[in-house]
Design a protein around this motif. Structure first.
Motif, PDB file in Angstrom:
ATOM      1  N   THR A 177      14.743   5.983 160.139  1.00 51.50           N
ATOM      2  CA  THR A 177      16.044   5.358 160.389  1.00 51.50           C
ATOM      3  C   THR A 177      17.132   6.306 159.917  1.00 51.50           C
ATOM      4  OG1 THR A 177      16.065   4.249 158.231  1.00 51.50           O
ATOM      5  CG2 THR A 177      15.109   3.031 160.085  1.00 51.50           C
ATOM      6  N   VAL A 178      18.271   6.253 160.589  1.00 47.34           N
ATOM      7  CA  VAL A 178      19.430   7.061 160.207  1.00 47.34           C
ATOM      8  C   VAL A 178      20.656   6.165 160.267  1.00 47.34           C
ATOM      9  CG1 VAL A 178      18.433   9.236 161.016  1.00 47.34           C
ATOM     10  CG2 VAL A 178      19.806   7.842 162.592  1.00 47.34           C
ATOM     11  N   HIS A 179      21.709   6.552 159.566  1.00 46.18           N
ATOM     12  CA  HIS A 179      22.964   5.810 159.653  1.00 46.18           C
ATOM     13  C   HIS A 179      23.547   6.004 161.053  1.00 46.18           C
ATOM     14  CE1 HIS A 179      27.247   4.802 158.647  1.00 46.18           C
ATOM     15  NE2 HIS A 179      26.601   3.814 158.028  1.00 46.18           N
ATOM     16  N   HIS A 180      24.148   4.949 161.561  1.00 46.38           N
ATOM     17  CA  HIS A 180      24.621   5.004 162.960  1.00 46.38           C
ATOM     18  C   HIS A 180      25.648   6.108 163.189  1.00 46.38           C
ATOM     19  CE1 HIS A 180      28.459   3.133 161.857  1.00 46.38           C
ATOM     20  NE2 HIS A 180      27.771   2.238 161.158  1.00 46.38           N
ATOM     21  N   SER A 181      26.313   6.562 162.102  1.00 45.19           N
ATOM     22  CA  SER A 181      27.330   7.617 162.268  1.00 45.19           C
ATOM     23  C   SER A 181      26.772   9.018 162.067  1.00 45.19           C
ATOM     24  CB  SER A 181      28.465   7.387 161.258  1.00 45.19           C
ATOM     25  OG  SER A 181      27.997   7.622 159.925  1.00 45.19           O
ATOM     26  N   ASP A 182      25.488   9.106 161.669  1.00 45.55           N
ATOM     27  CA  ASP A 182      24.936  10.397 161.248  1.00 45.55           C
ATOM     28  C   ASP A 182      24.217  11.080 162.409  1.00 45.55           C
ATOM     29  OD1 ASP A 182      24.114  12.550 159.807  1.00 45.55           O
ATOM     30  OD2 ASP A 182      23.042  11.412 158.270  1.00 45.55           O
ATOM     31  N   ALA A 183      25.008  11.631 163.335  1.00 51.27           N
ATOM     32  CA  ALA A 183      24.423  12.325 164.491  1.00 51.27           C
ATOM     33  C   ALA A 183      23.665  13.573 164.056  1.00 51.27           C
ATOM     34  CB  ALA A 183      25.528  12.701 165.484  1.00 51.27           C
ATOM     35  N   ALA A 184      24.101  14.198 162.950  1.00 47.95           N
ATOM     36  CA  ALA A 184      23.440  15.418 162.490  1.00 47.95           C
ATOM     37  C   ALA A 184      22.005  15.129 162.073  1.00 47.95           C
ATOM     38  CB  ALA A 184      24.220  16.022 161.321  1.00 47.95           C
TER      39      ALA A 184
END
Length: 881
Positions: free
Chosen positions: A127-134
């Motif tokens: 899972t990643v934060h929705h803002s963390d495209a990197a």
């Protein structure tokens, strides 16, 4: 793969990649906001928050942790444990997202032959934060994960902060698909039992402002240096790699569970309610072991209360399984054998650990007896008055005064046909918790949890003119009065508030030294100083209780430290330096202080060392310390630059913060030379004496010395002298002969115990033979019924002995009850072959109160009258098959 190997592979992997392997810290933490270390990053907080430079650019550790917020979920889910170990790798301004993700992926999926864990890459979700495209892009590039296995989530799940202004950032979590039959497919957002989280990567890259909750605060900007904080759950990885359903069944916990099942004569995996209780026992016994090993003592508040609650939950869970005899020392020994390979301190201090647990268990058993009497009287009164509900106040009394958990009160009241006013109890509990929270807020911040008000005082008036080193009194002006709700113009008699003075002689708690006590006096006010802290650099705040009049902003007051308190504090702090120097003289430079605490009359000192100190070594340390006092070594304080202090060989302790100019305290010149901001005596003889009172383990490779100093030291020695005199008088022996006399007495007691055991076994065998011979013939089987005057263990021994003496060719059953309401049923092989089951019989006789195997089962919890009635049904059950 055993847990010890999982731990070793983690540390070896990161050591090979330039990380400094840092030993885990003891569970009790000096952080005033925490009772215990509850996350792997806690020991590294000063570096991650930028409060001090990190000694290494990257580090790795395996940290013991305790969390009790979800204690009611322990045993009910697959992943909640009150004790757990967190494997972490950390970067302090060194590498960032790409390396952190690559490290986690490589270690998780590399073949075991290459030092990895060998997890199937196709079963890993992240899972990643929705803002963390990197982070999403890195996962695709590094791991080649398909889009559907990279799940975007919000602030609640994938954004981290410490809960206060400071560093924060998005995080990325790794989950493992445990396969069909475990839960519902669809990814971590659907089912976190099927998809088990095992690693969390935190990317600290922003600074957050004031606010509450996980998203109710502003992001102030980028951090000047970005950090990495990761945590891989050791127990969760063991659950995956050992193919277990839950963390209670891994190699470091399952043996405790199995032994508890044996004691209770139940089989794990056959009854859902019993399984929950067995898992609670396995978890809580392990947690208690680790807390006791780190020096926590059962008590009624703070850390001690957490330990006491955990121990009592374990005892109560065993009781619910039908086992009422003492069990903690035996179960702790099993947990010790499981945990010692990774935590050797549990073996080093086990005698002390077992003694503490034994005393706590005995006390709780007495509490159960007392509480049961109170509960019975309360139930009788309710019935006499025609009611059916126990008042909430009565349930709260049982909890608060007798230590009865509410679920135990609910269970026992239901057995007596009475309900409990749960809402009334909950309201009283919440009121108590709010008082405790208010007290905690007061203690942490001197009366206010809002640091912004203190910042405003500092910005307006500048740093406190702090004169604790110069004297005991000052004429001061009140700059601010703060209550829990914020600034107030004045405080009245009986109120406890935070007071900021323009000038203060009070020592603020730091460097292990407790804060000063004293008073504030003005024209129309008198107040008692309860605590002194430095919540912000340069600002000294005082927690005070107004004892007379009114304390208002701009009041002129005379601030006076209690001279006796300060004298005792100086003796204790200087005594700590003396003891530290003596310890290093005896053991060598490796015995470097790693933590300390001192207050008037008492000190403790923690230092790294493998194994306990012998009586001879303790005596040598005490003698060296007191020789320094007898020589009346001079105490000198000098200010110099940090490089100058280092050239002199002054010791700078790990947990202290130093500026460009440092304060060096010398006792006897180079004999004791340390950087220190505390208050000290002028000459060593003023300490009085240093009397060692305790030595023990407080963590892996960490020991603790405790000592009494000053008048308290002399008082301690006088008590010891009187105790020896009384023993010598009672034994009629000279003091020099006491060790031999006592050893002889112990030998005789052990011999008497062995003889008593032999006689009991012979008596049991004789009685078993008579009971077997007199067993009633029911046609389909023979039945022997008896009562044991001892506990459940004796009843079980008698039942087993009788069943072994019944004719092997005819089905036979034995039922043995105890005065406490326990029942043990045993069957011979012929009875089992005929289709009878001891477990089934007990469950029919005591529904929901027992179980076991086909050969042996037990239960309990009935009154003597109900137990007699149940036993009367046994012949019918046997005849009916």
């Amino acid at each position: 793969m055993r847990t010890t190997e999982i731990r070793a592979r983690f540390l070896d992997f990161f050591a090979a990649r330039g990380h400094r392997v840092v030993p885990g810290a003891p569970l009790p933490t000096p952080d005033p906001t925490l009772l215990f270390v509850n996350a792997g990053m806690v020991p590294f907080k000063p570096y991650l928050a930028g409060e001090r430079p990190a000694p290494w650019p990257r580090a790795a550790s395996v940290q013991k942790c305790v969390r009790t917020l979800d204690i009611e979920e322990v045993g009910r889910t697959t992943r909640h444990g009150s004790f757990f170990q967190m494997c972490g790798n950390f970067s302090f301004g060194d590498y960032f997202k790409e390396e952190a993700i690559a490290f986690a992926w490589e270690l998780s999926t590399a073949p075991r032959s290459q030092g990895g864990y060998g997890l199937d890459p196709e079963r890993i979700w992240v899972t990643v934060h929705h803002s963390d495209a990197a982070a999403r892009s890195i996962w695709r590039e590094v791991a080649g994960l398909p889009e559907q296995q990279i799940v975007s989530r919000g602030d609640e799940d994938n954004f981290w902060s410490m809960g206060v202004p400071g560093p924060c950032g998005p995080c990325s979590e790794l989950f493992y698909d445990r396969g069909p039959g475990v839960g519902t497919e669809g990814g971590p957002a659907v089912d976190e039992d099927l998809y088990l989280e095992f690693w969390n990567l935190v990317f600290m890259q922003y600074e957050r402002g004031e606010g509450h909750g996980k998203s109710g605060y502003p992001i102030l900007g980028e951090l000047p240096g970005r950090n990495i904080d990761t945590g891989m759950g050791l127990e969760r990885m063991a659950t995956i790699l050992q193919g277990k359903e839950n963390l209670y069944e891994i190699d470091e916990a399952r043996p405790v569970l199995e032994r508890a099942a044996e004691l209770a004569a139940v089989r794990y995996g056959t009854d859902a309610r019993a399984d929950v209780r067995l898992r609670v026992v396995a978890d809580h016994v392990r947690t208690a072991l680790m807390l006791l090993a780190d020096g926590v003592v059962p008590g009624n508040e703070g850390r001690g209360y957490v330990l006491r609650r955990i121990l009592r939950r374990a005892v109560r869970s065993l009781r619910q399984l039908g086992y009422e005899d003492p069990a903690l020392p035996e179960l702790l020994a099993v947990a010790r054998d499981c945990m010692a390979p990774g935590s050797p301190e549990v073996a080093e201090g086990f005698t002390r650990i077992a003694d503490r647990a034994r005393g706590e268990e005995e006390a709780f058993r007495a509490t159960l007896r007392q509480g049961t009497t109170v509960l019975d009287a309360a139930v009788t009164k309710v019935r006499q008055e025609g009611g059916r509900s126990l008042p909430g106040a009565q349930a709260f009394l049982l909890h608060d005064t007798y230590g009865f958990p509410i679920d135990l009160t609910l269970e026992m009241a239901a057995e007596r046909g009475v309900e409990v006013d749960r809402e009334g109890f909950t309201a009283l509990m919440e009121a108590q918790r709010e008082r405790a929270r208010a007290d905690a807020r007061t203690r942490r911040s001197g009366g206010t949890a809002d640091t912004s008000a203190l910042r405003a005082v500092l910005d307006e008036h500048g740093p406190t003119d702090w004169c604790a080193w110069e004297g005991l009194t000052s004429d001061s002006r009140v700059l601010s009065v703060l209550a829990a709700t914020g600034p107030v113009p004045a405080a009245h008699q009986g109120e406890i508030v935070t007071v900021v003075l323009d000038r203060s002689p009070f020592y603020a708690e730091s460097g292990g030294q407790e804060s000063d006590a004293g008073r504030l006096r003005g024209a129309s006010v008198e107040a008692e100083v309860l605590d002194v802290q430095r919540p912000l650099p340069g600002l000294v705040v005082h927690q005070v209780r107004v004892t007379a009049g009114e304390l208002a902003v701009d009041d002129a007051v005379h601030a006076a430290v209690d001279p006796e308190w300060r004298l005792g504090a100086r003796q204790a702090h200087s005594g700590t330096h003396v003891l530290h120097a003596a310890l290093r003289e005896v053991l060598g430079p490796a015995a470097l202080q790693s933590g300390s605490y001192n207050r008037p009359g008492y000190l403790r000192l923690d230092f790294p060392w493998r194994g306990g100190l012998s009586a001879a070594v303790r005596s040598d340390v005490e003698e060296v310390a007191n020789r320094a006092l007898r020589r009346d070594l001079p105490v000198a304080v000098r200010w110099m630059t940090r490089p100058e202090a280092e050239r002199l060989g002054a010791l700078a302790l790990f947990d202290e913060t130093y500026g460009e100019q440092v304060r060096v305290v010398e006792i006897g010149g180079a004999w004791s030379r340390e950087l220190c901001g505390g208050t000290h005596v002028e000459r060593a003889a003023q300490i009085g004496t240093v009397a060692l009172t305790a030595e023990g383990s407080v963590g892996a490779g960490m020991r603790r010395l405790e000592a009494a100093v000053g008048i308290e030291g002399f008082t301690y020695l006088a008590r010891e002298r009187d105790l020896v005199s009384r023993i010598a008088e009672q034994l009629g022996a000279p003091r020099a002969e006491l060790p031999d006399r006592i050893a002889g007495l112990l030998d005789r007691l052990k011999a008497a115990d062995r003889e008593n055991t032999r006689l009991r076994e012979r008596a049991t065998a004789d009685r078993a033979r008579d009971l077997a011979a007199g067993a009633e013939d029911l046609g389909v089987a023979r039945l022997a019924v008896a009562t044991s005057d001892g506990g459940t263990d004796e009843a079980r021994a008698l039942a087993t002995a009788v069943s072994s003496r019944l004719p092997a060719t005819q089905p036979g059953a034995v039922a043995v009850s105890t005065p406490a309401g326990a029942l043990v049923v045993a069957l011979n092989s012929a009875a089992q072959d005929s289709g009878l089951s001891a477990s089934t019989l007990v469950k029919h006789l005591l529904p929901g109160r027992g179980g076991g195997s086909a050969a042996l089962a037990q239960g309990g919890g009935l009154s003597p009258e109900k137990l007699s009635a149940a036993l009367a049904e046994l012949p019918r059950l046997i005849r009916g098959g």
